[in-house]
Scaffold this motif. Structure first.
Motif, PDB file in Angstrom:
ATOM      1  N   UNK A 188       1.010  -1.090   0.241  1.00 22.65           N
ATOM      2  CA  UNK A 188      -0.094  -0.001  -0.010  1.00 22.65           C
ATOM      3  C   UNK A 188       0.829   1.099  -0.124  1.00 22.65           C
ATOM      4  N   UNK A 189       1.617   1.554   0.963  1.00 26.78           N
ATOM      5  CA  UNK A 189       2.657   2.784   0.942  1.00 26.78           C
ATOM      6  C   UNK A 189       3.778   2.843  -0.259  1.00 26.78           C
ATOM      7  N   UNK A 190       4.100   1.506  -0.656  1.00 32.23           N
ATOM      8  CA  UNK A 190       5.000   1.515  -1.803  1.00 32.23           C
ATOM      9  C   UNK A 190       4.364   2.136  -3.183  1.00 32.23           C
ATOM     10  N   UNK A 191       3.093   1.594  -3.257  1.00 29.73           N
ATOM     11  CA  UNK A 191       2.446   2.139  -4.492  1.00 29.73           C
ATOM     12  C   UNK A 191       1.742   3.445  -4.334  1.00 29.73           C
ATOM     13  N   UNK A 192       1.443   3.819  -3.339  1.00 25.69           N
ATOM     14  CA  UNK A 192       1.075   5.412  -3.062  1.00 25.69           C
ATOM     15  C   UNK A 192       2.018   6.230  -3.195  1.00 25.69           C
ATOM     16  N   UNK A 193       3.213   6.005  -2.553  1.00 23.77           N
ATOM     17  CA  UNK A 193       4.305   7.019  -2.683  1.00 23.77           C
ATOM     18  C   UNK A 193       4.927   7.004  -3.989  1.00 23.77           C
ATOM     19  N   UNK A 194       5.031   5.790  -4.629  1.00 28.21           N
ATOM     20  CA  UNK A 194       5.508   5.827  -6.004  1.00 28.21           C
ATOM     21  C   UNK A 194       4.724   6.704  -6.877  1.00 28.21           C
ATOM     22  N   UNK A 195       3.457   6.543  -7.101  1.00 30.06           N
ATOM     23  CA  UNK A 195       2.473   7.334  -7.796  1.00 30.06           C
ATOM     24  C   UNK A 195       2.464   8.672  -7.320  1.00 30.06           C
ATOM     25  N   UNK A 196       2.231   8.973  -6.175  1.00 34.55           N
ATOM     26  CA  UNK A 196       2.176  10.691  -5.917  1.00 34.55           C
ATOM     27  C   UNK A 196       3.449  11.399  -6.301  1.00 34.55           C
ATOM     28  N   UNK A 197       4.545  10.833  -5.867  1.00 36.84           N
ATOM     29  CA  UNK A 197       5.837  11.241  -6.063  1.00 36.84           C
ATOM     30  C   UNK A 197       6.409  11.154  -7.748  1.00 36.84           C
ATOM     31  N   UNK A 198       5.899  10.054  -8.333  1.00 37.03           N
ATOM     32  CA  UNK A 198       6.291   9.970  -9.700  1.00 37.03           C
ATOM     33  C   UNK A 198       5.279  10.934 -10.518  1.00 37.03           C
ATOM     34  N   UNK A 199       4.194  11.073 -10.138  1.00 38.64           N
ATOM     35  CA  UNK A 199       3.402  11.795 -11.160  1.00 38.64           C
ATOM     36  C   UNK A 199       3.000  13.180 -10.510  1.00 38.64           C
ATOM     37  N   UNK A 200       3.176  13.305  -9.523  1.00 37.12           N
ATOM     38  CA  UNK A 200       2.937  14.664  -8.534  1.00 37.12           C
ATOM     39  C   UNK A 200       1.366  14.977  -8.340  1.00 37.12           C
ATOM     40  N   UNK A 201       0.607  13.842  -8.290  1.00 32.12           N
ATOM     41  CA  UNK A 201      -0.863  13.977  -8.137  1.00 32.12           C
ATOM     42  C   UNK A 201      -1.227  12.871  -7.320  1.00 32.12           C
ATOM     43  N   UNK A 202      -2.469  13.147  -6.740  1.00 33.11           N
ATOM     44  CA  UNK A 202      -3.285  12.119  -5.981  1.00 33.11           C
ATOM     45  C   UNK A 202      -4.696  12.093  -6.675  1.00 33.11           C
ATOM     46  N   UNK A 203      -5.082  11.200  -6.871  1.00 33.95           N
ATOM     47  CA  UNK A 203      -6.421  10.848  -7.468  1.00 33.95           C
ATOM     48  C   UNK A 203      -7.185   9.855  -6.620  1.00 33.95           C
ATOM     49  N   UNK A 204      -8.349  10.044  -5.955  1.00 30.83           N
ATOM     50  CA  UNK A 204      -9.020   9.224  -5.440  1.00 30.83           C
ATOM     51  C   UNK A 204      -9.466   7.705  -6.100  1.00 30.83           C
ATOM     52  N   UNK A 205      -9.662   7.778  -7.354  1.00 34.56           N
ATOM     53  CA  UNK A 205      -9.893   6.545  -7.934  1.00 34.56           C
ATOM     54  C   UNK A 205      -8.533   5.413  -7.814  1.00 34.56           C
ATOM     55  N   UNK A 206      -7.482   6.165  -7.979  1.00 37.90           N
ATOM     56  CA  UNK A 206      -6.127   5.554  -7.825  1.00 37.90           C
ATOM     57  C   UNK A 206      -5.851   4.922  -6.380  1.00 37.90           C
ATOM     58  N   UNK A 207      -6.258   5.898  -5.319  1.00 34.21           N
ATOM     59  CA  UNK A 207      -6.143   5.298  -3.940  1.00 34.21           C
ATOM     60  C   UNK A 207      -6.779   4.170  -3.764  1.00 34.21           C
ATOM     61  N   UNK A 208      -8.221   4.343  -4.271  1.00 36.71           N
ATOM     62  CA  UNK A 208      -9.097   3.060  -3.980  1.00 36.71           C
ATOM     63  C   UNK A 208      -8.378   1.905  -4.774  1.00 36.71           C
ATOM     64  N   UNK A 209      -8.045   1.915  -6.070  1.00 39.25           N
ATOM     65  CA  UNK A 209      -7.275   1.044  -6.776  1.00 39.25           C
ATOM     66  C   UNK A 209      -6.195   0.367  -6.031  1.00 39.25           C
ATOM     67  N   UNK A 210      -5.507   1.391  -5.298  1.00 35.44           N
ATOM     68  CA  UNK A 210      -4.352   0.742  -4.394  1.00 35.44           C
ATOM     69  C   UNK A 210      -4.741  -0.374  -3.288  1.00 35.44           C
TER      70      UNK A 210
END
Length: 182
Positions: free
Chosen positions: A98-120
């Motif tokens: 969970x934190x590995x994917x979350x921090x990868x996508x938020x840091x790599x893409x500079x965004x946070x999206x609810x649907x991605x958080x749910x997918x995580x």
């Protein structure tokens, strides 16, 4: 491999993926639904931090594996050593994913999206259950008492950090800037 070739415990593990996802998703709202009950805060996220959202994995996964052993283990002649090796692997894999994917996508893409958080959440549970299935199938097992102690230690850490979290970003609510139960 077809579904027919799976043993009942293996089917239980895989059935857990959508069930745990729905249960974890519903748990997201438990703390607010109960009027921010301290008791509910032990089981559900008390804020929007990544750490607190790990509770959406913690409790459902532990209960899913324990319930099968308790209610079906003897009937299915479950190898408890292998079952608990799979259980601890499922929990730790999901909690780390969970934190590995979350921090990868938020840091790599500079965004946070609810649907991605749910997918995580779904991906974390999927990774955990599949890793647990693999360990259940192919490991020699582990002492169930050791796993239960591990579960107890992890739960204790979650309980303590609900009230006294470290003051680092993993534990910080991005909306309020607070930590733990305010």
């Amino acid at each position: 491999m077809s579904l027919k070739q799976l043993s009942p415990p293996e089917k239980w593990i895989l059935t857990g993926i959508p069930v745990l996802f729905v249960l974890g998703s519903l748990m997201h709202f438990l703390y607010d639904f109960t009027g921010q009950s301290t008791l509910a805060g032990l089981f559900a996220p008390v804020n929007e931090s990544v750490w607190e959202h790990s509770k959406l994995v913690l409790w459902p996964v532990i209960l899913w594996w324990l319930l099968y052993d308790r209610f079906r283990g003897e009937q299915e002649q479950l190898c408890r050593e292998k079952w608990y090796a799979g259980a601890v692997c499922a929990l730790l894999t999901a909690l780390l994913t969970m934190p590995l994917i979350y921090y990868f996508y938020t840091e790599a893409f500079g965004t946070e999206l609810l649907w991605v958080d749910i997918l995580i959440l779904l991906l974390s549970l999927l990774a955990g259950q599949l890793a647990g299935l693999h360990i259940y199938r192919y490991s020699d097992g582990i002492n169930p008492s050791l796993v239960l102690l591990t579960f107890a230690a992890v739960v204790l850490v979650f309980v303590l950090f609900t009230f006294w979290p470290p003051q680092i970003p993993w534990f910080q609510d991005p909306l309020s800037g607070g930590y733990g139960i305010a």
